[in-house]
Design a protein around this motif. Structure first.
Motif, PDB file in Angstrom:
ATOM      1  N   GLU A  89       0.868  -1.042   0.116  1.00 43.33           N
ATOM      2  CA  GLU A  89       0.273   0.144   0.618  1.00 43.33           C
ATOM      3  C   GLU A  89       0.661   1.193   0.394  1.00 43.33           C
ATOM      4  O   GLU A  89       0.779   2.239  -1.071  1.00 43.33           O
ATOM      5  CB  GLU A  89      -0.733   0.296   1.235  1.00 43.33           C
ATOM      6  CG  GLU A  89      -1.729  -1.518   1.156  1.00 43.33           C
ATOM      7  CD  GLU A  89      -2.641  -1.003   2.129  1.00 43.33           C
ATOM      8  OE1 GLU A  89      -2.467   0.177   3.082  1.00 43.33           O
ATOM      9  OE2 GLU A  89      -3.668  -2.067   2.539  1.00 43.33           O
ATOM     10  N   THR A  90       1.552   1.521   1.038  1.00 43.79           N
ATOM     11  CA  THR A  90       3.057   2.238   0.872  1.00 43.79           C
ATOM     12  C   THR A  90       3.445   2.590  -0.569  1.00 43.79           C
ATOM     13  O   THR A  90       3.508   3.313  -1.010  1.00 43.79           O
ATOM     14  CB  THR A  90       4.370   2.141   2.385  1.00 43.79           C
ATOM     15  OG1 THR A  90       2.897   1.943   2.952  1.00 43.79           O
ATOM     16  CG2 THR A  90       5.111   3.504   2.165  1.00 43.79           C
ATOM     17  N   ILE A  91       3.936   1.556  -1.165  1.00 43.00           N
ATOM     18  CA  ILE A  91       4.835   1.927  -1.725  1.00 43.00           C
ATOM     19  C   ILE A  91       3.922   2.414  -3.666  1.00 43.00           C
ATOM     20  O   ILE A  91       4.087   2.624  -3.659  1.00 43.00           O
ATOM     21  CB  ILE A  91       5.129   0.246  -2.665  1.00 43.00           C
ATOM     22  CG1 ILE A  91       6.058  -0.488  -1.555  1.00 43.00           C
ATOM     23  CG2 ILE A  91       5.723   0.298  -3.761  1.00 43.00           C
ATOM     24  CD1 ILE A  91       6.436  -1.691  -1.780  1.00 43.00           C
ATOM     25  N   SER A  92       2.979   1.328  -3.074  1.00 47.29           N
ATOM     26  CA  SER A  92       1.717   1.769  -4.520  1.00 47.29           C
ATOM     27  C   SER A  92       1.298   3.801  -4.098  1.00 47.29           C
ATOM     28  O   SER A  92       1.254   4.456  -5.357  1.00 47.29           O
ATOM     29  CB  SER A  92       0.273   1.056  -4.926  1.00 47.29           C
ATOM     30  OG  SER A  92      -0.503   1.888  -5.204  1.00 47.29           O
ATOM     31  N   LYS A  93       0.522   3.939  -3.559  1.00 44.63           N
ATOM     32  CA  LYS A  93       0.879   4.954  -2.548  1.00 44.63           C
ATOM     33  C   LYS A  93       2.402   6.410  -2.947  1.00 44.63           C
ATOM     34  O   LYS A  93       2.027   7.054  -3.160  1.00 44.63           O
ATOM     35  CB  LYS A  93       0.277   5.087  -1.542  1.00 44.63           C
ATOM     36  CG  LYS A  93      -0.713   5.400  -1.015  1.00 44.63           C
ATOM     37  CD  LYS A  93      -1.040   4.841   0.617  1.00 44.63           C
ATOM     38  CE  LYS A  93      -2.433   4.716   0.653  1.00 44.63           C
ATOM     39  NZ  LYS A  93      -2.946   5.419   2.700  1.00 44.63           N
ATOM     40  N   LEU A  94       3.464   5.947  -3.011  1.00 46.82           N
ATOM     41  CA  LEU A  94       4.216   6.858  -3.131  1.00 46.82           C
ATOM     42  C   LEU A  94       4.259   7.417  -4.654  1.00 46.82           C
ATOM     43  O   LEU A  94       5.561   8.219  -4.718  1.00 46.82           O
ATOM     44  CB  LEU A  94       5.495   6.297  -2.560  1.00 46.82           C
ATOM     45  CG  LEU A  94       5.599   6.166  -0.791  1.00 46.82           C
ATOM     46  CD1 LEU A  94       6.829   5.647  -0.403  1.00 46.82           C
ATOM     47  CD2 LEU A  94       6.072   8.124  -0.848  1.00 46.82           C
ATOM     48  N   GLY A  95       3.722   6.714  -5.688  1.00 46.64           N
ATOM     49  CA  GLY A  95       4.157   6.252  -7.232  1.00 46.64           C
ATOM     50  C   GLY A  95       4.912   4.781  -7.686  1.00 46.64           C
ATOM     51  O   GLY A  95       5.479   5.425  -8.641  1.00 46.64           O
ATOM     52  N   PHE A  96       5.263   4.041  -6.835  1.00 53.10           N
ATOM     53  CA  PHE A  96       6.116   3.475  -7.808  1.00 53.10           C
ATOM     54  C   PHE A  96       5.813   2.347  -8.591  1.00 53.10           C
ATOM     55  O   PHE A  96       4.392   2.519  -8.512  1.00 53.10           O
ATOM     56  CB  PHE A  96       6.657   2.267  -6.364  1.00 53.10           C
ATOM     57  CG  PHE A  96       7.813   3.000  -5.709  1.00 53.10           C
ATOM     58  CD1 PHE A  96       9.465   2.643  -6.359  1.00 53.10           C
ATOM     59  CD2 PHE A  96       7.818   3.199  -4.393  1.00 53.10           C
ATOM     60  CE1 PHE A  96      10.022   3.353  -4.802  1.00 53.10           C
ATOM     61  CE2 PHE A  96       9.173   3.512  -3.646  1.00 53.10           C
ATOM     62  CZ  PHE A  96      10.036   4.029  -4.438  1.00 53.10           C
ATOM     63  N   ARG A  97       6.013   2.171  -9.620  1.00 49.21           N
ATOM     64  CA  ARG A  97       5.863   1.111 -10.689  1.00 49.21           C
ATOM     65  C   ARG A  97       5.746  -0.169 -10.493  1.00 49.21           C
ATOM     66  O   ARG A  97       5.230  -1.367 -11.504  1.00 49.21           O
ATOM     67  CB  ARG A  97       5.425   1.971 -12.051  1.00 49.21           C
ATOM     68  CG  ARG A  97       4.627   3.760 -12.071  1.00 49.21           C
ATOM     69  CD  ARG A  97       4.741   3.425 -13.803  1.00 49.21           C
ATOM     70  NE  ARG A  97       5.987   4.186 -14.527  1.00 49.21           N
ATOM     71  CZ  ARG A  97       6.584   4.227 -15.301  1.00 49.21           C
ATOM     72  NH1 ARG A  97       5.068   4.256 -16.363  1.00 49.21           N
ATOM     73  NH2 ARG A  97       7.580   4.816 -15.411  1.00 49.21           N
ATOM     74  N   GLY A  98       6.493  -0.504 -10.244  1.00 46.73           N
ATOM     75  CA  GLY A  98       7.562  -1.917  -9.879  1.00 46.73           C
ATOM     76  C   GLY A  98       8.318  -2.196  -8.256  1.00 46.73           C
ATOM     77  O   GLY A  98       8.669  -1.310  -7.623  1.00 46.73           O
ATOM     78  N   ILE A  99       8.064  -3.697  -7.940  1.00 47.37           N
ATOM     79  CA  ILE A  99       9.128  -3.702  -7.216  1.00 47.37           C
ATOM     80  C   ILE A  99      10.291  -4.734  -7.365  1.00 47.37           C
ATOM     81  O   ILE A  99      10.063  -5.409  -8.287  1.00 47.37           O
ATOM     82  CB  ILE A  99       7.743  -4.394  -6.021  1.00 47.37           C
ATOM     83  CG1 ILE A  99       7.225  -6.137  -6.145  1.00 47.37           C
ATOM     84  CG2 ILE A  99       7.171  -3.368  -5.065  1.00 47.37           C
ATOM     85  CD1 ILE A  99       7.537  -6.820  -6.338  1.00 47.37           C
ATOM     86  N   LYS A 100      11.460  -5.028  -6.358  1.00 43.48           N
ATOM     87  CA  LYS A 100      12.069  -6.000  -6.357  1.00 43.48           C
ATOM     88  C   LYS A 100      11.410  -6.859  -5.352  1.00 43.48           C
ATOM     89  O   LYS A 100      11.863  -7.081  -4.339  1.00 43.48           O
ATOM     90  CB  LYS A 100      13.455  -5.249  -6.364  1.00 43.48           C
ATOM     91  CG  LYS A 100      14.340  -6.854  -5.840  1.00 43.48           C
ATOM     92  CD  LYS A 100      14.410  -7.105  -7.352  1.00 43.48           C
ATOM     93  CE  LYS A 100      15.986  -8.336  -7.895  1.00 43.48           C
ATOM     94  NZ  LYS A 100      16.971  -7.631  -8.011  1.00 43.48           N
TER      95      LYS A 100
END
Length: 264
Positions: A89-100
């Motif tokens: 949820e945090t990653i998405s709200k910050l505007g990231f488009r990908g995760i590792k």
């Protein structure tokens, strides 16, 4: 013979917030990565965060990536179910488009049954998943089940996940590449594998894949583990005989399908 490209989109770099790397080594900072544009003006990159490396923190890392014009990839730092959901949820709200997902750095490379849950979260939040496929580790930390078939099981559970198999499975490149053959949502990243001395025997296979599976491949430097300019030269040595469209697919277009570049 020089390899020309309208864009070189590096699929694997690791700038850190404090310039520090693993094992107490000096890594690269964001300014170091940006300086590559002096040598390769049409250079763009995925800047990939890693858990516990270089003072990684989601918001600070995203801010630095935006400042220097790189595509930020967030590090997954926990596998605890409730914490993982909050982290997504945090990653998405910050505007990231990908995760590792880096199983070895998370201390969870023996059994990858958690992948289905993480793939599902990527699907839910619209995030591209970058998964490290490098299996080798020290005795006591080695996989006890075959990661390839655990990835297959997770893909059966979440077939719509957009997945980049980082390092292409290393010495198992052809086996991992087969996963992308019938799926437009899977890319094979050749970072590390394309430059590692241990996998030089794979050169004919890499050339064949670039020829026949050019629409499913991306290439990266794995900086700071490898020198970006040396990797770029290596790509020239292998790919210069390809036609222009195949080169474009491999060097940028495939990755742009997953991460459309936001022009400033």
């Amino acid at each position: 013979m020089a390899l020309t490209a309208s864009l070189y989109f590096d699929s694997c770099t690791h700038p850190t917030l404090n310039g520090e790397w693993t094992r107490g080594q000096r890594g690269i900072g964001f300014q170091d990565l940006a300086s590559i544009r002096l040598e390769i003006p049409n250079y763009h990159a995925l800047a990939i965060g890693l858990p516990g490396i270089g003072s990684y923190e989601h918001s600070a890392f995203k801010r630095e990536c935006d400042t220097w014009g790189f595509e930020a990839i967030a590090a997954i730092t926990t596998l605890e179910p409730l914490k993982t959901e909050r982290e997504f949820e945090t990653i998405s709200k910050l505007g990231f488009r990908g995760i590792k997902i880096h199983p070895r750095l998370l201390g969870s490379n023996r059994d990858l049954t958690y992948l289905s849950r993480l793939f599902s979260l990527c699907d839910e939040f619209g995030l591209v998943c970058l998964l490290c496929t490098y299996e080798a580790d020290a005795p006591g930390q080695m996989p006890t089940t075959d990661p390839f078939y655990q990835i297959c099981a997770a893909l059966n559970d979440v077939p719509s996940v957009r997945l980049i198999l980082m390092h292409g499975g290393g010495s198992r490149l052809l086996q991992f590449a087969a996963l992308s053959r019938h799926s437009e949502t899977i890319l094979i990243d050749l970072s590390f594998t394309i430059i590692d001395e241990m996998t030089r025997a794979l050169d004919p296979s890499i050339r064949d894949l670039m020829t026949k599976l050019d629409h499913r491949i991306c290439v990266g430097s794995d900086s700071p583990e490898s020198d970006i300019l040396q990797v770029f030269q290596r790509i020239q040595d292998i790919a210069f005989t390809l036609d222009a469209q195949k080169r474009k697919n491999i060097l940028s277009a495939n990755l742009e399908r997953f991460f459309p570049i936001l022009r400033r």
